[in-house]
Design an enzyme around this catalytic site. Sequence first.
Site, mmCIF file in Angstrom:
data_model
loop_
_atom_site.group_PDB
_atom_site.id
_atom_site.type_symbol
_atom_site.label_atom_id
_atom_site.label_comp_id
_atom_site.label_asym_id
_atom_site.label_seq_id
_atom_site.Cartn_x
_atom_site.Cartn_y
_atom_site.Cartn_z
ATOM 1 N N ARG A 46 33.229 39.162 39.916
ATOM 2 C CA ARG A 46 33.249 40.565 39.489
ATOM 3 C C ARG A 46 32.405 40.620 38.225
ATOM 4 O O ARG A 46 32.826 40.144 37.179
ATOM 5 C CB ARG A 46 34.684 41.021 39.212
ATOM 6 C CG ARG A 46 35.528 41.095 40.478
ATOM 7 C CD ARG A 46 36.816 41.881 40.247
ATOM 8 N NE ARG A 46 37.446 42.216 41.508
ATOM 9 C CZ ARG A 46 38.490 41.561 42.022
ATOM 10 N NH1 ARG A 46 39.021 40.565 41.381
ATOM 11 N NH2 ARG A 46 38.999 41.938 43.178
ATOM 12 N N ASP A 82 35.251 48.436 47.470
ATOM 13 C CA ASP A 82 34.706 49.674 46.898
ATOM 14 C C ASP A 82 33.985 49.467 45.565
ATOM 15 O O ASP A 82 32.980 50.131 45.299
ATOM 16 C CB ASP A 82 35.773 50.776 46.814
ATOM 17 C CG ASP A 82 37.024 50.323 46.079
ATOM 18 O OD1 ASP A 82 37.093 49.144 45.686
ATOM 19 O OD2 ASP A 82 37.922 51.158 45.896
ATOM 20 N N THR A 95 37.484 43.215 52.529
ATOM 21 C CA THR A 95 38.661 43.201 51.651
ATOM 22 C C THR A 95 39.902 43.160 52.524
ATOM 23 O O THR A 95 39.917 43.776 53.595
ATOM 24 C CB THR A 95 38.721 44.446 50.717
ATOM 25 O OG1 THR A 95 40.062 44.561 50.202
ATOM 26 C CG2 THR A 95 38.391 45.744 51.433
ATOM 27 N N GLY A 126 36.792 40.671 45.287
ATOM 28 C CA GLY A 126 37.801 39.750 45.838
ATOM 29 C C GLY A 126 37.359 39.241 47.199
ATOM 30 O O GLY A 126 36.900 40.013 48.030
ATOM 31 N N ASP A 175 41.312 49.352 52.611
ATOM 32 C CA ASP A 175 41.369 50.633 51.897
ATOM 33 C C ASP A 175 40.009 51.313 51.793
ATOM 34 O O ASP A 175 39.749 52.053 50.855
ATOM 35 C CB ASP A 175 41.948 50.408 50.493
ATOM 36 C CG ASP A 175 41.132 49.413 49.681
ATOM 37 O OD1 ASP A 175 40.277 48.724 50.265
ATOM 38 O OD2 ASP A 175 41.341 49.328 48.462
ATOM 39 N N ASP A 207 42.599 44.547 51.864
ATOM 40 C CA ASP A 207 43.438 45.736 51.643
ATOM 41 C C ASP A 207 43.272 46.851 52.673
ATOM 42 O O ASP A 207 44.108 47.739 52.764
ATOM 43 C CB ASP A 207 43.151 46.321 50.249
ATOM 44 C CG ASP A 207 43.666 45.420 49.138
ATOM 45 O OD1 ASP A 207 44.541 44.584 49.424
ATOM 46 O OD2 ASP A 207 43.196 45.553 48.002
ATOM 47 N N ARG A 237 47.182 46.848 45.706
ATOM 48 C CA ARG A 237 47.328 47.457 44.385
ATOM 49 C C ARG A 237 47.490 48.969 44.496
ATOM 50 O O ARG A 237 48.325 49.558 43.849
ATOM 51 C CB ARG A 237 46.066 47.142 43.569
ATOM 52 C CG ARG A 237 46.319 46.969 42.138
ATOM 53 C CD ARG A 237 45.095 46.483 41.408
ATOM 54 N NE ARG A 237 43.915 46.290 42.257
ATOM 55 C CZ ARG A 237 42.915 45.492 41.952
ATOM 56 N NH1 ARG A 237 42.950 44.797 40.849
ATOM 57 N NH2 ARG A 237 41.859 45.378 42.734
HETATM 58 O O1 F6P Z 1 41.335 41.852 47.460
HETATM 59 C C1 F6P Z 1 42.049 42.963 46.972
HETATM 60 C C2 F6P Z 1 43.210 42.494 46.205
HETATM 61 O O2 F6P Z 1 43.767 41.563 47.043
HETATM 62 C C3 F6P Z 1 44.293 43.454 45.732
HETATM 63 O O3 F6P Z 1 45.271 43.790 46.670
HETATM 64 C C4 F6P Z 1 44.850 42.714 44.551
HETATM 65 O O4 F6P Z 1 45.514 43.523 43.666
HETATM 66 C C5 F6P Z 1 43.622 42.127 43.954
HETATM 67 O O5 F6P Z 1 42.759 41.851 45.044
HETATM 68 C C6 F6P Z 1 43.813 40.948 43.087
HETATM 69 O O6 F6P Z 1 42.585 40.306 42.897
HETATM 70 P P1 F6P Z 1 42.129 39.400 41.697
HETATM 71 O O7 F6P Z 1 43.260 38.511 41.353
HETATM 72 O O8 F6P Z 1 40.956 38.662 42.235
HETATM 73 O O9 F6P Z 1 41.789 40.312 40.587
#
Ligand code: F6P
Length: 328
Positions: A76, A107, A130, A15, A134, A132, A176
């Site tokens: 991804r 991660d 990121t 992301g 995290d 997040d 998440r």
């Molecule tokens: O970048 C992390 C994050 O923002 C999470 O908090 C979220 O759940 C996820 O990415 C969603 O990403 P995508 O829609 O790209 O799968």
Amino acid sequence: MPDRIKKIGVLTSGGDSPGMNAALRSVVRTCAYHNIICVGIYRGYQGMIEGDFKEMNARSVNNIINKGGTILKSARSTEFRTREGREKAYDNLKAEGIDAFVVIGGDGSFTGAMIFSEEYSFPVMGIPGTIDNDIFGTNFTLGFDTALNTVVDAIDKIRDTASSHNRLFFVEVMGRDVGHIALNAGVGAGAEEILIPEEDLGLERLLDSLKRSKRSGKSSSIVVVAEGDKIGKNVFELKEYVEENLLDYDVRVSVLGHMQRGGTPSCFDRVLASRMGVKAVESIIEGSTNYMVGVIDDKMVLTPLEKAIKGHTKIDVELLRVSDIMTT
Ligand code: F6P
């Protein structure tokens, strides 16, 4: 590890987050400063598998420090999870003469880098990007600060309409598995309640708290909910639940979604990105591999990728207490 590093690849993966471009700029310019050739790897690991490479010099990264997203694009890659995919990636890196790479991501991206590095004894370095926050081994990930400012700005606007109509709003924010965005933005925006994955507040406590707010004279309320909240209900189910149990509440929902990942990086994220890029390249030059750069107590540090991935970031319990006091 080759005797002397001559060529470093750089990619953004997973992301996107604001500050990735600033980190790329820093990696490219630090390479130029040390007379190392820098190669941009487009579309994350998928681009590595497909040989989507382009040499970059100090001028290739002009005017990107202030841009959200990533000019290298991100992806991804499921293929990189396979041995065959990683083999293709390795062959391409070798053919291009790349001696090491820097991956800017979260991660999942670091897990890929670690497996690859172990399989091929290939030097890698991670930069945590990121929203997040995290990742273990750094107080701040790239994009977290910008995302907080975006969320606070959005909630301020929601508050205007909530207060005009005496409404209760459930605002869903990203996160998440972790509640760092929800907790920090919730405190910053003066939310009445904050629901995060790390804590099970319980529905009864939520109702009690909303009743208390009303009794104390509040006519509108904002409840910030992290995507992965532990109560187990999504924001729409929470709305229904509260409407069924607190009849005098007019409830609305706002899901902020991916707008939280975009936008101009804050000054904090730009400075952090610049520092991380320098540390990443210079650590590779010094012979370190399989680490992530991070900032702890304002010092640049290295953490083994394995620890960064497996370690857990903890929610700030003192900030939770501050939030409780503020909702009095
Ligand atoms: O970048 C992390 C994050 O923002 C999470 O908090 C979220 O759940 C996820 O990415 C969603 O990403 P995508 O829609 O790209 O799968």
